[in-house]
Every structure is written in C-alpha cells, then in structure tokens.
Design a protein around this motif. Structure first.
Motif, PDB file in Angstrom:
ATOM      1  N   THR A   1       0.831  -1.217   0.000  1.00 47.60           N
ATOM      2  CA  THR A   1       0.000   0.000   0.000  1.00 47.60           C
ATOM      3  C   THR A   1       0.865   1.268   0.000  1.00 47.60           C
ATOM      4  O   THR A   1       0.458   2.309   0.513  1.00 47.60           O
ATOM      5  CB  THR A   1      -0.955   0.013   1.214  1.00 47.60           C
ATOM      6  N   GLY A   2       2.056   1.141  -0.587  1.00 45.41           N
ATOM      7  CA  GLY A   2       2.878   2.332  -0.791  1.00 45.41           C
ATOM      8  C   GLY A   2       3.879   2.639   0.294  1.00 45.41           C
ATOM      9  O   GLY A   2       4.456   3.732   0.299  1.00 45.41           O
ATOM     10  N   SER A   3       4.100   1.735   1.234  1.00 48.71           N
ATOM     11  CA  SER A   3       5.076   1.931   2.322  1.00 48.71           C
ATOM     12  C   SER A   3       4.818   3.222   3.096  1.00 48.71           C
ATOM     13  O   SER A   3       5.737   3.980   3.430  1.00 48.71           O
ATOM     14  CB  SER A   3       6.512   1.922   1.762  1.00 48.71           C
ATOM     15  N   VAL A   4       3.538   3.477   3.390  1.00 47.21           N
ATOM     16  CA  VAL A   4       3.125   4.710   4.051  1.00 47.21           C
ATOM     17  C   VAL A   4       2.687   4.416   5.490  1.00 47.21           C
ATOM     18  O   VAL A   4       2.002   3.423   5.750  1.00 47.21           O
ATOM     19  CB  VAL A   4       1.968   5.380   3.280  1.00 47.21           C
ATOM     20  N   ASP A   5       3.096   5.269   6.385  1.00 48.37           N
ATOM     21  CA  ASP A   5       2.510   5.285   7.725  1.00 48.37           C
ATOM     22  C   ASP A   5       1.163   5.990   7.576  1.00 48.37           C
ATOM     23  O   ASP A   5       1.083   7.222   7.622  1.00 48.37           O
ATOM     24  CB  ASP A   5       3.432   6.028   8.687  1.00 48.37           C
ATOM     25  N   GLN A   6       0.087   5.212   7.390  1.00 46.15           N
ATOM     26  CA  GLN A   6      -1.192   5.813   7.011  1.00 46.15           C
ATOM     27  C   GLN A   6      -1.750   6.738   8.087  1.00 46.15           C
ATOM     28  O   GLN A   6      -2.241   7.836   7.783  1.00 46.15           O
ATOM     29  CB  GLN A   6      -2.199   4.713   6.654  1.00 46.15           C
ATOM     30  N   ALA A   7      -1.664   6.340   9.334  1.00 42.25           N
ATOM     31  CA  ALA A   7      -2.173   7.210  10.413  1.00 42.25           C
ATOM     32  C   ALA A   7      -1.379   8.506  10.474  1.00 42.25           C
ATOM     33  O   ALA A   7      -1.945   9.607  10.611  1.00 42.25           O
ATOM     34  CB  ALA A   7      -2.121   6.479  11.747  1.00 42.25           C
ATOM     35  N   GLY A   8      -0.054   8.397  10.363  1.00 45.66           N
ATOM     36  CA  GLY A   8       0.776   9.587  10.372  1.00 45.66           C
ATOM     37  C   GLY A   8       0.525  10.478   9.157  1.00 45.66           C
ATOM     38  O   GLY A   8       0.581  11.708   9.261  1.00 45.66           O
ATOM     39  N   TRP A   9       0.234   9.870   8.027  1.00 46.55           N
ATOM     40  CA  TRP A   9      -0.056  10.630   6.804  1.00 46.55           C
ATOM     41  C   TRP A   9      -1.314  11.476   6.998  1.00 46.55           C
ATOM     42  O   TRP A   9      -1.336  12.656   6.638  1.00 46.55           O
ATOM     43  CB  TRP A   9      -0.223   9.647   5.644  1.00 46.55           C
ATOM     44  N   PHE A  10      -2.370  10.852   7.554  1.00 43.36           N
ATOM     45  CA  PHE A  10      -3.608  11.608   7.820  1.00 43.36           C
ATOM     46  C   PHE A  10      -3.352  12.733   8.821  1.00 43.36           C
ATOM     47  O   PHE A  10      -3.812  13.874   8.642  1.00 43.36           O
ATOM     48  CB  PHE A  10      -4.704  10.678   8.342  1.00 43.36           C
ATOM     49  N   ALA A  11      -2.627  12.415   9.902  1.00 46.30           N
ATOM     50  CA  ALA A  11      -2.399  13.393  10.964  1.00 46.30           C
ATOM     51  C   ALA A  11      -1.665  14.626  10.438  1.00 46.30           C
ATOM     52  O   ALA A  11      -2.017  15.769  10.765  1.00 46.30           O
ATOM     53  CB  ALA A  11      -1.609  12.750  12.101  1.00 46.30           C
ATOM     54  N   GLU A  12      -0.657  14.407   9.602  1.00 42.56           N
ATOM     55  CA  GLU A  12       0.108  15.524   9.067  1.00 42.56           C
ATOM     56  C   GLU A  12      -0.760  16.427   8.206  1.00 42.56           C
ATOM     57  O   GLU A  12      -0.687  17.661   8.300  1.00 42.56           O
ATOM     58  CB  GLU A  12       1.284  14.998   8.257  1.00 42.56           C
ATOM     59  N   ARG A  13      -1.610  15.831   7.378  1.00 40.37           N
ATOM     60  CA  ARG A  13      -2.428  16.620   6.448  1.00 40.37           C
ATOM     61  C   ARG A  13      -3.665  17.222   7.109  1.00 40.37           C
ATOM     62  O   ARG A  13      -4.277  18.119   6.530  1.00 40.37           O
ATOM     63  CB  ARG A  13      -2.798  15.758   5.238  1.00 40.37           C
ATOM     64  N   LEU A  14      -3.998  16.748   8.275  1.00 40.03           N
ATOM     65  CA  LEU A  14      -5.100  17.367   9.023  1.00 40.03           C
ATOM     66  C   LEU A  14      -4.638  18.592   9.815  1.00 40.03           C
ATOM     67  O   LEU A  14      -5.448  19.233  10.473  1.00 40.03           O
ATOM     68  CB  LEU A  14      -5.749  16.345   9.956  1.00 40.03           C
ATOM     69  N   GLY A  15      -3.351  18.886   9.742  1.00 37.62           N
ATOM     70  CA  GLY A  15      -2.866  20.088  10.412  1.00 37.62           C
ATOM     71  C   GLY A  15      -1.802  19.828  11.452  1.00 37.62           C
ATOM     72  O   GLY A  15      -1.687  20.585  12.415  1.00 37.62           O
TER      73      GLY A  15
ATOM     74  N   TYR B   1      -6.214  16.848  19.623  1.00 35.37           N
ATOM     75  CA  TYR B   1      -5.815  17.103  21.003  1.00 35.37           C
ATOM     76  C   TYR B   1      -4.509  16.370  21.304  1.00 35.37           C
ATOM     77  O   TYR B   1      -4.222  15.322  20.712  1.00 35.37           O
ATOM     78  CB  TYR B   1      -6.909  16.644  21.963  1.00 35.37           C
ATOM     79  N   PRO B   2      -3.705  16.884  22.227  1.00 34.68           N
ATOM     80  CA  PRO B   2      -2.438  16.227  22.557  1.00 34.68           C
ATOM     81  C   PRO B   2      -2.649  14.790  23.023  1.00 34.68           C
ATOM     82  O   PRO B   2      -3.560  14.506  23.803  1.00 34.68           O
ATOM     83  CB  PRO B   2      -1.879  17.104  23.692  1.00 34.68           C
ATOM     84  N   ILE B   3      -1.813  13.898  22.521  1.00 37.24           N
ATOM     85  CA  ILE B   3      -1.836  12.500  22.955  1.00 37.24           C
ATOM     86  C   ILE B   3      -0.847  12.340  24.105  1.00 37.24           C
ATOM     87  O   ILE B   3       0.345  12.599  23.957  1.00 37.24           O
ATOM     88  CB  ILE B   3      -1.479  11.563  21.788  1.00 37.24           C
ATOM     89  N   LEU B   4      -1.363  11.921  25.265  1.00 39.16           N
ATOM     90  CA  LEU B   4      -0.533  11.786  26.456  1.00 39.16           C
ATOM     91  C   LEU B   4       0.109  10.415  26.568  1.00 39.16           C
ATOM     92  O   LEU B   4       1.231  10.291  27.077  1.00 39.16           O
ATOM     93  CB  LEU B   4      -1.372  12.074  27.710  1.00 39.16           C
ATOM     94  N   SER B   5      -0.589   9.385  26.105  1.00 40.08           N
ATOM     95  CA  SER B   5      -0.047   8.025  26.182  1.00 40.08           C
ATOM     96  C   SER B   5      -0.820   7.125  25.234  1.00 40.08           C
ATOM     97  O   SER B   5      -1.930   7.454  24.808  1.00 40.08           O
ATOM     98  CB  SER B   5      -0.140   7.475  27.621  1.00 40.08           C
ATOM     99  N   SER B   6      -0.224   5.992  24.894  1.00 40.70           N
ATOM    100  CA  SER B   6      -0.909   4.991  24.066  1.00 40.70           C
ATOM    101  C   SER B   6      -0.404   3.603  24.434  1.00 40.70           C
ATOM    102  O   SER B   6       0.770   3.423  24.796  1.00 40.70           O
ATOM    103  CB  SER B   6      -0.681   5.263  22.575  1.00 40.70           C
TER     104      SER B   6
END
Length: 375
Positions: free
Chosen positions: A155-169, A194-199
């Motif tokens: 699927t293009g060697s993409v960090d998909q979640a990170g890709w969305f997050a960057e383009r959402l601002g 919102y800031p992510i404190l932990s996962s």
C-alpha cells in the motif's frame, strides 16, 4: 548805613557754615538708617510668599527636588491630578484604579468535540486522499481508525495514520500493531487534534488461526481533562471469539475512571451478545442521540450496523450521532458529537493592564511568571 551793611555781610558769612553743618548731620543720619535697614534685611530675610492657589484645573506646584542624586523624592502630601481641566482628588483616583483591576474567578465549564470511527480498508477501496476528504468533511477532532497499514509495500510503504495526521494540520497519531506481515504492519490507530498523552495496545483473546486483534488505548488531553479513546476491531469469524474479546474489553473499561469513548468495527449487530456486553458498560451514541439510518455495512448497500461509537465515564454526553454517506471504503463512518464537562476556566472582569500583584509573591512585574503579568 554803610557800616551796618558791612556788619550784616560779616554776619551772613558767619551764619552760612552753621546751616551746612545741620544738613550734613541730617544726611549722615539718613545714610546710617538706610545701611541699618539693609543689614537687617540681610540678616533676617523676609518670609517666602505664599504659593499661588490653583484655579480652574491648573496646577502651579513644582515637583520636589532630591537633595542628592541618590536620595528618593517623597512628596509630603498627595497632589490633585490634572485630568482635562478638572481636579480629581487622590482618593477618588485610587478608588477608580482599584475598580479597574482585573478580577478572575475559577469556574468549571464544558466543551464540545466530535469523534469519528472509520474502517478504511487499508485505503484499498479508495485513495488516501479520498479518505482524508471524508475526515475533513466530518470536522472530527478525534478519529478512530481500523484496518490501518503501517509502511506496507503493498500500500505504498506509508505510515497511514501519520499521513492523515500531518495533512489534518500536524495532529498527533498512535498506531496499534495487531498483525506483522512480511512487508509491514497492520492494525488500528487514533488520530487526534488534542495532545496525545499516552498509548498502549492490548492483545485480545483469540482462538486457533483467527487473525490477531487488539484494543488500542490512547489518552488525550481535552482542554485540561484526560479522556480515554479506545479503537478496536473484533473478530469476524466466530461469535464465541467476539464474546471473549468484548468481555476482556469490558473489564479494561471498568478499571478506567476517565471519560471514555470506544469505537470501531465490532463485526456484531445491535442487541447481539458481544454488543450487550459492551453496552452494559457504555452507552451507544447512536441510540442516545442518533438520527437517520444507522446501517454501516456494506458501504454500497448498507444492511446492518456493525460500526459503533460507545461512551461512558464522568461528564461525557453524546449530543448527536449520524452515519455519513461517504465512500472510500467498504464501511461507512460513524460521526458523533460529545459534550465534556469538568473543563476549568476563568471568568475575568476589569482591566487586564491593572491586574493587581499577589501580595504573597515577590516577583517583578514584566518578567515571565511574575505577579501582575497577564497571559
């Protein structure tokens, strides 16, 4: 007669010097008096004239001078202030200044935010750009994703979640790995404004060769309040596995005192066994505040609702919930709005520039963190 004239002339000559002597005495006395007066004035100078009285708003007093360079100037009495031609007494000026000071009181308020749960099918049914458009259209500030790829070559060697997050601002993102493939990872994710404190990703019960599943737990900071976000994707092959997974999730939720949202593809319909287990712990946002059709799968002709946004915990309430008629995947996304309480705020009145210093502090105004500084 001639003899008498001669005697008168001789007498006149004798009287002339006598008159001149008297004049000289008078002159000397006058000089002495003048000199005496000058001496007295030099020894005892006259008092300074009384200061002029100010009239019609004019101020005639001069500022006091220091006796030395290092001596402070201390006025002996408050001086009325000239304010546009009207004399304002010092006490009135002080009262006006105090009334303009900034006064702040702590308050507890609420805020609203929007969550979206979306199975994106690894962007295999639509492009990342199309999926991003759906997220932007939703105006969600917290997005729970399922079937997410992380740097898979297929699927293009993409960090998909990170890709969305960057383009959402420049938002934050967290990925929960459930499956490791030869060309990358696969699992669930959370993207948050919102800031992510932990996962943390917790594996869920599984049987045999069924695909591994997990529960991704992300703690975010919503205006000073910690909120738990859980994204999951339950098994699609066995009701028994789904029941075991729902039971494990319920026990995890019970130990979390925060306001919380659980979203994802549950692969189970309303009022089924796994759904009842989860709903016994949480409320279904669509049942509480939903409108329109609730079916989410399959996207082309949705027949049943298997995607959910459930919520619970203190001060969290669903105010609306809809299924978006969007494409880009084989699931339709669920969008819900929430009101969160416990938000600490301040209500201030007065002039921020006149904010009084804290009498218990010794900071210097104008330095970071000093009393009297206004944020």
């Amino acid at each position: 007669m001639e003899e008498q004239g001669k005697r008168g002339a001789r007498a006149g000559k004798r009287l002339g010097p006598a008159v001149s002597s008297v004049d000289m005495v008078v002159t000397l006395v006058a000089v002495v008096v003048v000199l005496a007066g000058l001496s007295v004035s030099l020894i005892f100078p006259p008092d300074a004239p009384d200061p002029q009285v100010a009239h019609e708003g004019r101020r005639e007093s001069a500022a006091p001078r220091a006796t030395d360079v290092g001596d402070p100037v201390t006025p002996t009495a408050p001086v009325p202030t000239d304010t546009g031609g009207v004399l304002v007494p010092p006490l009135a000026m002080e009262a006006e200044r105090k009334s303009a000071q900034l006064v702040c009181r702590a308050q507890i308020g609420t805020t609203q935010f929007t969550a979206l749960s979306y199975n994106i099918k690894s962007a295999r049914a639509g492009s990342l750009e199309r999926l991003l458009g759906v997220m932007q259209q939703s105006k969600a500030t917290v997005i729970l994703l399922q079937e997410v790829d992380y740097k898979r070559r297929s699927t293009g060697s993409v960090d998909q979640a990170g890709w969305f997050a960057e383009r959402l601002g420049g938002w934050g993102s967290a990925f929960g790995r459930n499956v490791t493939f030869g060309d990358g990872l696969y699992g669930t994710a959370v993207v948050s404004k919102y800031p992510i404190l932990s996962s943390e990703n917790t594996p869920l019960p599984n049987i045999g060769r069924a695909q591994p599943r997990g529960l991704l737990h992300v703690v975010i900071d919503v205006e000073g309040v910690e909120v738990s976000i859980y994204s999951t994707h339950l098994d699609n092959t066995s009701a028994n596995i789904r029941t075991a997974q729902a039971t494990r999730i319920s026990s995890i939720l019970a130990a979390d005192p925060r306001p919380k949202i659980l979203g994802g593809d549950m692969n189970t319909w309303p009022n089924s066994g796994p759904e009842r287990i989860l709903s016994s712990r949480l409320s279904d946002s669509f049942v509480v505040a939903g409108s329109g059709g609730g079916a989410t799968h399959p996207a082309g002709k949705p027949r049943t609702r298997i995607d959910y946004l459930l919520y619970g915990g203190p001060d969290l309430t669903a105010t609306s919930s809809v299924v978006m008629p969007a494409g880009g995947s084989d699931h339709l996304p669920v969008r819900s709005e929430f009101t969160l309480g416990g938000i600490k705020t301040e209500k201030c009145t007065g002039d921020a520039k006149a904010k009084p210093r804290d009498p218990g502090s010794s900071g210097t105004p104008g330095t970071p963190g000093a009393p009297g500084e206004t944020d």
